[in-house]
Design a protein around this motif. Structure first.
Motif, PDB file in Angstrom:
ATOM      1  N   SER A  15       2.049   3.536   6.438  1.00  0.00           N
ATOM      2  CA  SER A  15       0.362   3.434   7.428  1.00  0.00           C
ATOM      3  C   SER A  15      -0.026   1.372   6.769  1.00  0.00           C
ATOM      4  CB  SER A  15      -0.514   3.994   6.853  1.00  0.00           C
ATOM      5  OG  SER A  15      -1.062   3.450   5.266  1.00  0.00           O
ATOM      6  N   ALA A  16      -0.638   1.412   8.028  1.00  0.00           N
ATOM      7  CA  ALA A  16      -1.428  -0.451   7.569  1.00  0.00           C
ATOM      8  C   ALA A  16      -1.454  -0.312   6.788  1.00  0.00           C
ATOM      9  CB  ALA A  16      -2.759  -0.614   8.699  1.00  0.00           C
ATOM     10  N   GLU A  17      -2.134   0.490   5.840  1.00  0.00           N
ATOM     11  CA  GLU A  17      -3.313   0.267   4.441  1.00  0.00           C
ATOM     12  C   GLU A  17      -1.627   0.273   3.003  1.00  0.00           C
ATOM     13  OE1 GLU A  17      -3.995   3.192   6.906  1.00  0.00           O
ATOM     14  OE2 GLU A  17      -5.858   2.146   7.112  1.00  0.00           O
ATOM     15  N   ARG A  18      -1.169   0.758   3.310  1.00  0.00           N
ATOM     16  CA  ARG A  18       0.371   0.955   2.697  1.00  0.00           C
ATOM     17  C   ARG A  18       0.839  -0.653   2.798  1.00  0.00           C
ATOM     18  NH1 ARG A  18      -0.400   2.076  -0.766  1.00  0.00           N
ATOM     19  NH2 ARG A  18       1.993   1.256  -1.988  1.00  0.00           N
ATOM     20  N   TYR A  19       1.052  -1.202   4.039  1.00  0.00           N
ATOM     21  CA  TYR A  19       1.732  -2.531   4.468  1.00  0.00           C
ATOM     22  C   TYR A  19       0.801  -3.272   3.333  1.00  0.00           C
ATOM     23  CZ  TYR A  19       5.265  -2.167   7.658  1.00  0.00           C
ATOM     24  OH  TYR A  19       6.547  -1.840   8.548  1.00  0.00           O
ATOM     25  N   GLN A  20      -0.619  -3.457   3.395  1.00  0.00           N
ATOM     26  CA  GLN A  20      -1.490  -3.809   2.733  1.00  0.00           C
ATOM     27  C   GLN A  20      -0.807  -4.216   1.566  1.00  0.00           C
ATOM     28  OE1 GLN A  20      -5.039  -2.827   5.272  1.00  0.00           O
ATOM     29  NE2 GLN A  20      -4.863  -4.121   6.370  1.00  0.00           N
TER      30      GLN A  20
END
Length: 782
Positions: A15-20
């Motif tokens: 997810s985007a949060e995991r990329y961050q």
């Protein structure tokens, strides 16, 4: 320059949060020149596999629907991570690539590996661009320009050169996992979960120092921690066991991951990208970690018998089905374990050379040290019987036992198996330094003593040290044949090697038993304590070191809740240290210690009757092994001086050697020169001792060499080691030659002193005293 390769799996980028979160890990752990290898985000590869299957089935509607899922997921990531201009550029690139996929599908020119490669290409591009947006110099690199294969074999030299030319120290490189190219520039894959393999390959090509595999678990566990709450997280796992677990389908590491590291010093660790502070599991070389116990479970497998299987063929089959395949031989036949949904493809590839023996199997494998496998197999079989689980196939190898069943091994059953087969008593690694007279006897006694201690604790002797050679085995040394093992396997070492190896030991407890007479070795104690080692010493140097050093060592031990036993440093096997400790713990206060603390000097003084020169007794004692190699070390009194200092410190006094008056049992000038020069002047020793002996007769007393410590009410102390004349009726005067004696006065033992007497030398009693300290330690650790 130090280089590290970090690998992030699909769950770490789901997810985007995991990329961050991954970007923050990279910012904290990476610098220019490092590499990050990425898998496809989330379930992207699974979705692309479904896309390929719909293409093969000529399902145009299914193809369109699945492609839309792919587009939506990637577009969602781009919109959440990037600002307007970068977002627009990345969405355009994505749209062009999806159009190209659709066009190839319509033209019937879609290529499976090329299609699957998109997952990693998108992950690498998005992470590199996001890092650049955060101000970190990062580039995404297509591994097809780095890794080339010919007929399925990696061209290592060519690949190494390509990596060295492309990957400089000026940037962070985000590299696609899983994919490579052949010599015709066609896309090929390295197998399902091949990104781990990509990471270790890359590390070997760029001569990296370490590889970190970042996953959704905290490391390598004894079994699935999602199913068993008390699964053990191991801080270290040896490469051979990690490889076996991978072959058996354990999801944390995969079969080919370890092969590029086989002959390298590259460190490998498994870490959690979801819990960065959690310590990793290190995958270490053989001999740097003891073998562990694991239970790994299976679901929906077929057991296939193969008529003949060629070298490397199992790897080729794994490549075809994009899944690990385990193979083994039993009763002269070869079997492979295949995921049931892929069995038809495997049978087709084997062209009539294979048939299904059992289908739709569940089950598990117990992985453990080879010495434990037979017992664990029997225990597991009994536990399965008690749980009414039918075993359809059972196989035992040197390092594992395999059970294939009808029923799934659910969490409750797995917890029972884990509790009975994996959770054991605590473990203690024993390092023995010094294989001289006492040390050799101690090691020979160890076989019986360790067997006795095993009833309460898992005790293993893992290292033997002599001078600058060592025998080291993290799994334990065979005590019944240690001399032969020493001849075949001992190696040279230095102190740095030793500390590193001890630091690598992943036992719950460690103890170093020092039976040397080496001041140099005693100076290692602070470093050993930093490696969380308990200490047992027959060596007197640490206990008599300069006060500041000694107190710091004591503080370090206390800070780490470590124990230091040294009962044999004074009195051989006599429990003098225990006695003094008990007196003080009971509330008593020691006021005086007097006695003979040297078996050698006890024997010499008690044996002398004037019938032969004193030097003849000294040489006789030397021949019997009662003295140091140079008996002047005994005659100097320094050994007794050290022992008295140890006792003084045991009762709480802060003294140094210089605070203890010392009177040698020989003329001062005889301490100089060589042993041969001493022998030439031995008459001077005879005259010296004869004079002292006659003085004793004149006083109607006997000559003894004693140590004396007196503690005054003010807290001050007077200590002396030297020549003394004692009453003929005293216990000291009537000492059996070779015995030690300790006469202890205290507030409660003032008029009738406490007396400890017994052999003060001898390799058997000293070795037994060391065993007593080891037994005490095990009881305390319990």
């Amino acid at each position: 320059m130090t280089k590290v390769v970090h690998k992030f799996g699909g769950s770490s980028l789901s997810s985007a949060e995991r990329y961050q979160a991954v970007a923050q890990i990279v910012l904290s752990h990476c610098r220019a020149g490092d590499c990050v290898v990425v898998s496809a985000a989330g379930k992207t590869t699974n979705t692309l596999v479904k896309l390929w299957e719909s293409y093969q089935q000529d399902d145009s509607q299914g193809f369109s629907d699945i492609l839309l899922q792919v587009e939506n997921h990637q577009a969602e990531l781009i919109r959440a991570l990037f600002e307007s201009q970068q977002q627009h550029t990345l969405l355009e690139q994505l749209d062009l690539e999806l159009q190209r996929i659709t066009s190839h599908a319509k033209q019937d020119t879609l290529h499976e590996a090329t299609l699957l490669a998109h997952g990693e290409l998108w992950s690498a591009r998005l992470l590199a661009c996001y890092l650049s947006q955060l101000g970190f110099a990062a580039e995404h690199v297509d591994a097809r320009n780095l890794f080339t294969l010919h007929h399925g074999q990696l061209l290592h030299q060519q690949n190494k050169q390509a990596c060295m030319e492309r990957l400089k120290d000026t940037s962070l490189y985000v590299v696609t996992g899983f994919i490579a190219s052949d010599v015709e520039k066609n896309t090929v894959t390295l197998g399902r979960n091949g990104s781990d393999y990509s990471a270790t390959l890359l590390a070997s090509y760029i001569d990296a120092d370490a590889v970190s595999i970042w996953t959704d678990t905290q490391g390598v566990f004894s079994t699935d921690p999602r199913k068993v709450a008390n699964a053990i997280k191991y801080p270290k796992v040896c490469r051979a066991q990690a490889h076996l677990l991978a072959r058996l389908g354990n999801p944390v590491l995969h079969a080919k991951t370890l092969s590029p590291l086989k002959h390298s010093k590259i460190k490998l660790q498994v870490r959690s990208s979801f819990d960065v502070e959690s310590p990793p599991t290190e995958i270490v070389k053989e001999g740097y970690s003891k073998a562990k116990r694991f239970i790994t479970t299976f679901e929906d497998l077929d057991l296939v018998r193969v008529d003949a299987i060629a070298p490397g063929e199992v790897g080729q089959l794994s490549q075809i089905i994009q899944h690990s395949i385990h193979h083994f031989s039993a009763q002269g036949e070869t079997f492979i374990l295949v995921p049931a949904q892929s069995t038809h493809r495997v049978l087709k590839a084997l062209s009539g050379r294979a048939n299904i023996v059992e289908s739709a199997l569940q089950g598990f494998a117990v992985v453990a040290p080879s010495a434990n496998i037979a017992q664990l197999q029997a225990q597991a079989a009994q536990l399965l019987h008690e749980q009414n689980i039918v075993v359809r196939f059972n196989h035992k190898d040197n390092e594992y036992a395999l059970f294939l069943t009808d029923q799934a091994i659910d969490s409750d059953v797995l917890a029972i198996l884990h509790d009975k087969l994996v959770n054991k008593g605590r473990e203690l690694a024993v390092v023995i330094a010094g294989l001289g007279n006492v040390g050799e006897v101690f090691v020979n006694q160890c076989q019986r003593q360790v067997a006795h201690l095993q009833q309460q604790f898992d005790v293993k002797v893992v290292a033997l040290l002599r001078s600058k050679k060592m025998l080291f085995s993290a799994n334990g040394i065979s005590l019944s044949a240690w001399q032969q093992q020493w001849q075949n396997e001992s190696v040279d070492y230095n102190n740095e090697d030793l500390i590193e190896r001890i630091g690598e030991l992943d036992y719950e407890h460690k103890v170093v038993i020092d039976i040397t007479a080496s001041e140099e070795f005693s100076k290692l104690y602070p470093q050993l304590v930093k490696q969380d080692c308990h200490l047992i010493s027959a060596n007197k140097y640490a206990g008599t070191a300069e006060s500041t050093w000694y107190q710091q060592l004591r503080e370090q031990l206390n800070e780490r809740s470590l124990h230091w036993r040294y009962n044999t440093s004074v009195g051989a096997g006599l429990p003098i240290n225990f006695a003094l400790a008990d007196l003080q713990h009971s509330g008593d206060k020691v006021t005086q210690i007097e006695g003979v603390f040297s078996g050698t000097l006890s024997w010499l003084c008690s044996s002398f009757d004037g019938s032969k020169p004193f030097s003849s007794l000294v040489l006789e004692a030397k021949d019997m092994g009662y003295t140091e190699p140079d008996p002047r070390e005994d005659l100097s009194g320094r050994d007794m001086q050290r022992k008295l200092l140890i006792l003084a410190r045991d009762i709480g006094l802060t003294l140094d050697l210089a605070d203890i008056e010392l009177e040698p049992l020989m003329p001062d000038d005889l301490a100089q020169g060589s042993w041969d020069e001493f022998l030439a002047r031995k008459g001077e020793l005879d005259s010296f001792y004869e004079h002292l002996y006659q003085q004793g007769i004149t006083q109607d007393k006997v000559l003894r060499y004693t140590g004396s410590l007196q503690v005054f009410a003010s807290g001050k102390a007077k200590a002396k080691v030297g020549i003394a004349y004692v009453d003929k009726s005293s216990a000291i005067a009537n000492l059996t030659p070779g015995d030690n004696i300790f006469v202890i006065k205290s507030v409660w033992y003032e008029d009738n002193p406490l007396v400890l007497q017994g052999p003060g030398a001898g390799k058997e009693v000293t070795a037994a005293g060391v065993h007593s300290d080891l037994y005490w330690l095990v009881q305390r650790l319990k």
